[in-house]
Design an enzyme around this catalytic site. Structure first.
Site, PDB file in Angstrom:
ATOM      1  N   ARG A  17       0.779  -1.235   0.000  1.00  0.00           N
ATOM      2  CA  ARG A  17       0.000   0.000   0.000  1.00  0.00           C
ATOM      3  C   ARG A  17       0.814   1.290   0.000  1.00  0.00           C
ATOM      4  NH1 ARG A  17      -4.951  -0.252   3.977  1.00  0.00           N
ATOM      5  NH2 ARG A  17      -3.298  -0.350   5.506  1.00  0.00           N
ATOM      6  N   ASP A  18       2.114   1.218  -0.246  1.00  0.00           N
ATOM      7  CA  ASP A  18       2.899   2.437  -0.431  1.00  0.00           C
ATOM      8  C   ASP A  18       4.107   2.150  -1.320  1.00  0.00           C
ATOM      9  OD1 ASP A  18       3.416   5.152  -0.233  1.00  0.00           O
ATOM     10  OD2 ASP A  18       4.501   4.980   1.669  1.00  0.00           O
TER      11      ASP A  18
END
Length: 168
Positions: A17-18
């Site tokens: 997620r990043d």
């Protein structure tokens, strides 16, 4: 190597997620390592294959998948594995062009608007600069509709990926 790493964490039910250039490291042996798992989360429900509907807006704006911008809507959500693939596509574009494709992934950004509303025009920006296989790979990775976006396994097994993959 990045896609193989993402395929591995996804096979364990974990999404990052990043994913962004700042979180990709290269060892002295030129191996790619993905770091900063602060926003990582399980994206499958305990041992099943059912995906977790995520609602928290996490990550770095210029790498965020379009579906992450509608979370204020009560019925909207995203799947962590799908947003990871989108971010990998943005990383690929940055590596190919030497610059970020989007300043932000919302309607304020000219290229993001072009991507969302006239995708054929957006993808024409790469013609002549990338092979057809690379353009097709980008299309698979940054598909606007997350449910139609290829997953890590599909990308790694896609015949065109093997042509693009410099390690094979």
């Amino acid at each position: 190597q990045l896609m193989n790493g993402v395929q591995f964490i996804h096979s364990k039910g974990i999404c990052h997620r990043d994913i962004k250039l700042d979180n990709i490291f290269i060892t002295e042996e030129f191996e790619v390592k993905l770091g900063d798992f602060e926003n990582a989360e399980c994206f499958v429900k305990g041992g099943s294959t059912e995906l977790v509907k995520m609602k928290d807006k996490i990550g770095t704006e210029m790498y965020m998948a379009p579906e992450m911008h509608f979370l204020h809507n009560e019925n909207m959500f995203y799947y962590g594995n799908q947003v990871d693939i989108f971010a990998c596509g943005i990383v690929l574009i940055a590596m190919l062009t030497g610059k970020q494709v989007f300043e932000t992934t919302n309607d304020c950004d000219f290229y993001f608007r072009k991507f969302c509303y006239t995708p054929n025009e957006f993808f024409r920006l790469f013609e002549g600069h990338c092979s057809e296989d690379v353009v097709e790979l980008i299309k698979l990775m940054i598909e606007i509709d997350g449910s139609k976006r290829a997953n890590a396994e599909q990308i790694c097994n896609w015949e065109g990926f093997k042509k693009v993959n410099i390690n094979e």
